[in-house]
Structures are given as structure tokens and as C-alpha cells.
Design a protein around this motif. Structure first.
Motif, mmCIF file in Angstrom:
data_model
loop_
_atom_site.group_PDB
_atom_site.id
_atom_site.type_symbol
_atom_site.label_atom_id
_atom_site.label_comp_id
_atom_site.label_asym_id
_atom_site.label_seq_id
_atom_site.Cartn_x
_atom_site.Cartn_y
_atom_site.Cartn_z
ATOM 1 N N ASN A 6 0.858 -1.180 0.000
ATOM 2 C CA ASN A 6 0.000 0.000 0.000
ATOM 3 C C ASN A 6 0.895 1.232 0.000
ATOM 4 O O ASN A 6 2.109 1.124 0.212
ATOM 5 C CB ASN A 6 -0.966 -0.015 1.195
ATOM 6 N N PRO A 7 0.347 2.403 -0.259
ATOM 7 C CA PRO A 7 1.193 3.599 -0.400
ATOM 8 C C PRO A 7 2.059 3.894 0.818
ATOM 9 O O PRO A 7 3.224 4.288 0.675
ATOM 10 C CB PRO A 7 0.173 4.709 -0.634
ATOM 11 N N SER A 8 1.521 3.723 2.029
ATOM 12 C CA SER A 8 2.323 4.035 3.209
ATOM 13 C C SER A 8 3.497 3.068 3.355
ATOM 14 O O SER A 8 4.584 3.450 3.780
ATOM 15 C CB SER A 8 1.451 4.009 4.473
ATOM 16 N N THR A 9 3.263 1.800 2.982
ATOM 17 C CA THR A 9 4.345 0.818 3.019
ATOM 18 C C THR A 9 5.428 1.184 2.010
ATOM 19 O O THR A 9 6.624 1.108 2.301
ATOM 20 C CB THR A 9 3.808 -0.592 2.721
ATOM 21 N N THR A 10 4.989 1.564 0.820
ATOM 22 C CA THR A 10 5.946 1.940 -0.222
ATOM 23 C C THR A 10 6.808 3.114 0.215
ATOM 24 O O THR A 10 8.037 3.096 0.044
ATOM 25 C CB THR A 10 5.190 2.289 -1.521
ATOM 26 N N SER A 11 6.193 4.145 0.799
ATOM 27 C CA SER A 11 6.968 5.308 1.238
ATOM 28 C C SER A 11 7.894 4.948 2.396
ATOM 29 O O SER A 11 9.017 5.448 2.484
ATOM 30 C CB SER A 11 6.032 6.459 1.638
#
Length: 454
Positions: A47-52
Motif C-alpha cells: 500500500n502507499p504508506s508501506t511503499t513510502s
């Protein structure tokens, strides 16, 4: 020659962060010996937070390499989230096996450390360790599950007042066992039962705790299998909560406000990323805070997009403006707890929050909500003696009267003074564990000797 230690977190963001903290710890002490590779399943962690988060860690810790496993095909399932996570882990076993084979062609793997259900990779001749990111007490309860499974025929939820006598723990009511274990018909129960059965096959269990914090639980586990307490490990607040830009602005406001308050005058209330309350409960908290007369910093999470002021008693924010600060969604918890103005912490008893409070020497009021938090409350109050318990009413609500009572006890009475002195002693013990000869240093050295073939 450098060795590669491979870490494989369970499929949740919090487990990923805990695993990365373990990797950073290993590199801090043994960067000249080991590199770290973290296996990342594409779902449901993706998910986006994991990616960042992964990008941020890659930039600041280049010795940590993230290896993304292939995507799993869609899988229809009516399983609850915990059981679904276990199912995802099981379906990823071939991908993990292939990743370990691939890494082994260019590097020696002295340890494969996982926080998932324990799987057998013995054909690869790679020593496998289990990492438990919560406390030794919760681990002891899980390891004892096969015994309680045979002792009782009913689910724990059906014998709520029955005391369980688990080695290394004070008596635990059946209803206070970790949430996934309460119902035998819950598929997650069977997953934890299998985990408890297979953990003795591991080369050892690594736990985010330290010897003087949970001596009895660690000894009870050590009597059965190798266990290594290498805590306290706490993540950077931004890393752990994935704060947005707006959140970071709120964080700066929180810290500025705290710095303007008198020493030891503020109660901090924060209930984790999933700690959302009903509107009636929010109003009870607000009323209890106001009646206590004490300064407070309260982090409110709501499932509604409306301004949270509409969820609180009419005029509450105006009446408490001089003494309290209410912020929405997020605060930099570790930084807040370290402020001199903070005198107490009302917490949901998540393990990361407990460790942050312990490291800051801040006494707690324990208000558990889910997961293993009810068990943690018993340990905090009866074993560690660093908290007092918040008690629910029969309707499941914690009343304003109870909240006011606990805050006054914490801030005004001898009970709170004794608790605060005990917490400062525990803080010193936490600092000592990473000094030369400290228990966590010794445990990590023992692991490093095993991993480098010493």
C-alpha cells in the motif's frame, strides 16, 4: 566475508516496522559482519504508506535490502483478517523458499528470521529463528496454548472468569487471553495452536523485551527452548505511524504546547492506530478529563470525517482550552512521552506503546482494547507494577467517574507517586540493558556468535 541475514515479517505494516528495527539493531552492532535482506510479500502489505516507508528506510539504511516476493493470484476467502493473514503466509511458502534459494547462490545465509507462522526450510540447511515483536508474557501464553487446549473443552470466551495458571505469569482470566485465542471455532485459534506446536523446532526465539522487565516469563520460556530478549526496540514515531504532512504539523503543535506546560503536569491519552471509540465513550472520556481538573493532551481517532468537536460534549473544547489540547488522529508519541511536562500515559497497552513509556519512565493507566492488550494490562499492573488498571462497566463503557478517579489517583495520590518512582527505576533498567554487559547486549552477542559460526 559478509553474511546475509534474511528477515520475513508477517503481513502487516506494524510487523514490517518491527522487523526493520531488528535489522537496524543488528547492523548497528555488526555491520562489518552482516547485511540484511527483508522479504516483502506483495499483498496485503502493499500500500502507499508501506511503499513510502520502504523508500525512506532504503535511503537512510542502504545495507537493508528489500526483496519483493511475486504477487499471489487472487484468492476468495471469508476468513477473518488474522486467519486471512495466516492463509497468505501459507500461500507464500513456495515464493519464500525460492527467494532463499536465490539469495543463497550469492551469499551465505546464517539466519532466516521470521515473524510469520513457523515453516520448515530445513532442506535449505538455513537456521530458522522466530521473532516475536510483542512481550515475553504474551509469547509464554501462546506457547502454553497446547496445554490449555487439552485442559479445557470450551472456548476461553465461554469460561471468562476461569483463571489460567501459565508458567511465568500471574493468574490470567480466560477472557484476558489474546483476542484471536478466545474462540476455538475461529480459524485464527487453530493457526496459533499450530504455531505454538511448531515453535520448538526453531533454533531460537528473539523477543522485543529485556530481562529485568519480564524475568519470570523469559525464564519460563528459556526452560523449554532458546530465547533471546533483545529489547527495548522502539521505532521512530514517524516510521511507525506513517504520519502525513498535516500530522507532522500537528506533532509540532503538540510538542510546543507541552513545552509550555509545568513539569509533571500533563496526562497524555493515546490509543494506537486502531483505537477508535464510540461517540458515547468519547463523551465519557471528555467529561472525566474535565472533572479531573488536570492538564491533558488527548489524541482522538474517529471513524467520521466531521470535526471531532461535534463528537464531544458541547462547549468542552472552549472550557478546557487553557488546560487541554485535543488533536485529531496522530501525535509523535515517543517524543511526547519524553517531555518533562508529561506525568502519565493513558494507553491501549500495545507493546510498542508500553516500551516507549518504559523508556521514558512514564507511569501508565492501562485501558486495553484488542489483540493481546488485556493480557498486557495484567502484566503491567501485577507483574511490572508500572501501571494502574482502567476498569470497564458492565455495558462495556469506561465511565467518566472511573476516568476521573484514575487520573486523580495517578496525579494527586500516593499511589501515583509510588508508581512514578517505580517507572523511573524501570527506565534506568531499560537504559542499562544496552550498556556494556547489559542483558540485551549479551543476548545479541550470543546470536551473532551463532550466526558467524563461532
Amino acid at each position: 566475508m559478509k553474511y546475509t541475514i534474511v528477515l520475513y515479517p508477517a503481513p502487516s505494516v506494524s510487523q514490517l516496522v518491527s522487523m526493520v528495527e531488528l535489522g537496524k539493531l543488528i547492523l548497528h552492532h555488526y555491520h562489518h559482519l552482516f547485511s540484511i535482506t527483508v522479504l516483502i510479500p506483495t499483498t496485503p502489505l502493499h500500500n502507499p504508506s508501506t511503499t513510502s516507508y520502504i523508500h525512506r528506510i532504503s535511503q537512510t539504511n542502504p545495507s537493508i535490502v528489500f526483496h519483493h516476493l511475486p504477487s499471489l493470484p487472487p484468492h476468495k476467502s471469508n476468513l477473518n483478517p488474522v486467519a486471512a493473514a495466516f492463509e497468505s503466509i501459507r500461500r507464500n511458502i513456495p515464493n519464500v523458499h525460492h527467494a532463499l534459494q536465490t539469495i543463497s547462490t550469492s551469499s551465505t545465509i546464517p539466519a532466516f528470521i521470521t515473524s510469520t507462522s513457523f515453516s520448515d526450510y530445513s532442506d535449505l540447511k538455513i537456521p530458522t529463528y522466530y521473532f516475536f515483536s510483542s512481550g515475553a508474557s504474551a509469547l509464554a501464553a501462546i506457547l502454553y496454548l497446547p496445554t490449555t487446549h487439552d485442559l479445557f473443552t470450551k472456548s476461553f470466551k465461554d469460561i471468562p472468569a476461569t483463571p489460567l495458571h501459565i508458567p511465568g505469569l500471574p493468574p490470567i482470566l480466560a477472557s484476558h487471553m489474546p483476542q484471536p485465542l478466545l474462540d476455538r471455532s475461529n480459524p485464527a485459534y487453530n493457526e496459533f495452536l499450530q504455531l505454538a506446536t511448531h515453535l520448538p523446532k526453531a533454533q531460537g526465539i528473539i523477543v522485543n523485551t529485556f530481562e529485568s522487565l519480564e524475568p519470570r516469563a523469559l525464564k519460563a520460556i528459556a526452560d523449554r527452548l532458546p530465547v533471546y530478549g533483545v529489547g527495548p526496540m522502539t521505532a521512530n514515531a514517524q516510521d511507525r505511524t506513517h504520519a502525513s504532512g498535516n500530522d507532522l504539523g500537528n506533532g509540532a503543535e503538540c510538542l510546543s504546547w507541552l513545552d509550555a506546560q509545568p513539569k509533571q503536569s500533563v496526562v497524555f491519552l493515546c490509543f494506537g492506530s486502531q483505537g477508535k471509540f464510540s461517540t458515547p465513550q468519547l463523551k465519557e472520556i471528555a467529561t472525566g478529563l474535565e472533572r479531573s481538573g488536570h492538564r491533558f493532551l488527548w489524541v482522538v481517532r474517529s471513524g467520521e470525517d466531521s470535526e471531532f468537536g461535534s463528537l464531544l460534549p458541547e462547549g468542552f473544547l472552549d472550557r478546557t482550552r487553557e488546560k487541554g489540547l485535543v488533536v485529531k488522529s496522530w501525535a509523535p508519541q515517543a517524543a511526547v512521552l519524553s517531555r518533562e511536562s508529561v506525568a502519565g500515559f493513558v494507553t491501549h497497552c500495545g507493546w510498542n506503546s508500553i516500551l516507549e513509556a518504559v523508556c521514558a519512565g512514564v507511569p501508565m493507566v492501562a485501558w486495553p482494547l484488542y489483540a493481546e492488550q488485556h493480557l498486557n494490562r495484567v502484566i503491567l499492573v501485577e507483574e511490572m507494577k508500572v501501571a494502574m488498571a482502567m476498569e470497564e462497566g458492565e455495558d462495556g463503557l469506561v465511565s467518566a467517574v472511573e476516568i476521573e478517579k484514575r487520573l486523580r489517583a495517578l496525579m494527586d495520590l500516593e499511589e501515583g507517586t509510588i508508581l512514578r518512582e517505580r517507572c523511573m527505576q524501570t527506565r534506568e533498567a531499560a537504559l542499562a540493558t544496552w550498556a556494556e554487559g547489559g542483558s540485551s547486549v549479551v543476548a545479541l552477542n550470543q546470536l551473532a556468535e551463532l550466526w558467524k559460526g563461532g
